[in-house]
Scaffold this active site. Structure first.
Site, short mmCIF file in Angstrom:
data_model
loop_
_atom_site.label_atom_id
_atom_site.label_comp_id
_atom_site.label_asym_id
_atom_site.label_seq_id
_atom_site.Cartn_x
_atom_site.Cartn_y
_atom_site.Cartn_z
N SER A 1 20.35 21.75 -14.94
CA SER A 1 21.35 20.45 -14.89
C SER A 1 22.66 20.82 -15.21
CB SER A 1 21.14 19.33 -15.65
OG SER A 1 20.15 18.49 -15.09
N LYS B 1 25.25 20.50 -12.63
CA LYS B 1 25.98 19.28 -12.02
C LYS B 1 27.43 19.23 -12.41
CE LYS B 1 21.36 16.57 -12.25
NZ LYS B 1 20.21 17.33 -12.84
N TYR C 1 20.81 21.28 -3.78
CA TYR C 1 20.74 21.00 -5.28
C TYR C 1 19.95 21.69 -6.24
CZ TYR C 1 19.03 18.53 -9.33
OH TYR C 1 18.45 18.01 -10.41
N TYR D 1 22.09 13.19 -20.82
CA TYR D 1 21.40 12.27 -20.39
C TYR D 1 20.97 10.94 -21.22
CZ TYR D 1 19.44 16.61 -18.65
OH TYR D 1 19.63 17.90 -18.21
N VAL E 1 17.25 21.76 -18.40
CA VAL E 1 16.17 22.03 -18.89
C VAL E 1 15.66 23.27 -18.80
CG1 VAL E 1 15.20 19.59 -18.35
CG2 VAL E 1 14.97 21.54 -16.55
N1 GLN Z 1 16.42 21.17 -11.66
C1 GLN Z 1 16.08 20.31 -12.78
C2 GLN Z 1 15.36 19.01 -12.16
O1 GLN Z 1 15.85 18.35 -10.97
C3 GLN Z 1 17.08 20.00 -13.39
C4 GLN Z 1 16.89 18.90 -14.53
C5 GLN Z 1 17.50 19.06 -15.72
O2 GLN Z 1 17.95 20.27 -16.16
N2 GLN Z 1 17.59 17.96 -16.48
O3 GLN Z 1 14.49 18.37 -12.50
#
Ligand code: GLN
Length: 302
Positions: A61, A64, A185, A237, A255
């Site tokens: 993530s 992002k 993505y 988050y 994650v």
């Molecule tokens: N690639 C992961 C997903 O889309 C990224 C989520 C994350 O790092 N929180 O679920």
């Protein structure tokens, strides 16, 4: 600083057993949960590292942030925020609930729905190779590559993100090819970085978009201000409020176990620790960031 980082690392290690690796992407579940590393890169060009700061892991993530940076640079503020909101969601990063019931567009760019929407309008103007090059420059890390194994693993376990993407299409947010948007993505989430690469990116953000080592401007100043603000309010988050209180710094987690953070005008911070809490944030990483912020009095409202 070096001794301090090593002490912080030791304290962080005590938290590792209370978390677990992300296994909803099977390849991430195979990572060693005991890895832990931290890197701090200060404005005067000094770099400090402790633990596993050179181990490669997938950015997940944290991409992002790069996604949002590219979108703001390429399409501008008004366009980006006509597609995605700027409010914390208070829901899990991969939630569909608020997107479907309470909002006609994603809450913010730091959760999956927001990032997939952004990838959908980036994809016709910046392909994966261009995004890879942009990521390498922002992280001052020419060794960043696509981790094919993680990418394949996520592609074959993407039901939830695919559901989000088609829901976005049904709401008219995604107007381009849904599968291509999803693919971009997921590829961006599968870029391999180190805690050091994240500290480098953090320093560029801390310095308003300029690489203080070379003096090169990589991002516009107003773009960086927006990114840092959204990292502060939404980057962890549904743990963003807690992080704002205890740490008080802009931060973005993934994650894969990474945390990107920074102390404005002072330093970039990169962390790796794949043992996660229930919200998907590195459990020991958050503790190390809290201790660093406390000991160096980095909290925005210290
Ligand atoms: N690639 C992961 C997903 O889309 C990224 C989520 C994350 O790092 N929180 O679920």
């Amino acid at each position: 600083m070096q001794t301090r980082l090593e002490e912080i690392l030791e304290k962080g290690q005590e938290k590792v057993p209370y978390g677990k690796t992300a296994d909803y992407i099977p390849e991430l579940g195979r990572r060693d949960p005991n890895h832990l590393g931290i890197c701090v890169f200060t404005k005067d060009g000094k770099k400090y590292q402790a633990g596993d700061s050179q181990i490669r892991f997938t950015i997940q993530s944290i991409s992002k942030v790069i996604n949002l940076a590219a979108a703001l640079e390429q399409r501008g503020f008004d366009y980006v925020f006509s597609k995605v909101g700027m409010e914390p969601s208070g829901e899990a990063f991969n939630s569909l609930v608020e997107l479907d019931l309470t909002s006609s567009y994603p809450f913010n760019p730091m959760i999956n729905s927001g990032a997939i929407a952004i990838a959908s309008f980036l994809q016709p103007i910046m392909d994966f190779e261009e995004m890879l090059d942009f990521s390498r420059r922002l992280c001052m890390d020419p060794e960043i590559t696509l981790d094919e194994a993680v990418c394949r693993s996520e592609m074959s376990h993407a039901s939830r993100n695919r559901a989000i993407a088609y829901l976005l299409e049904s709401k008219g947010i995604i107007e381009n090819d849904v599968e291509k948007s999803l693919q971009l993505y997921i590829k961006l989430c599968s870029l391999s970085v180190t805690a050091e690469s994240l500290a480098n990116l953090g320093l560029i953000l801390a310095c308003g978009g300029i690489n203080p080592v070379t003096g090169e401007r990589l991002l516009k100043e107003d773009v960086v201000r927006v990114i840092k603000t959204i990292m502060f309010t939404c980057g962890m988050y549904d743990g963003s409020g807690t992080s704002a209180v205890y740490v008080g710094l802009p931060a973005k987690s993934g994650v894969g176990g990474g945390i990107l953070s920074l102390a404005d005008k002072k330093m970039g911070i990169g962390i790796y620790g794949p043992s996660l809490d229930q919200k998907g944030n590195s459990i020991a990483g958050q503790e190390m960031l809290r201790l660093l912020s406390k000991e160096l009095k980095l909290h925005l409202f210290a």
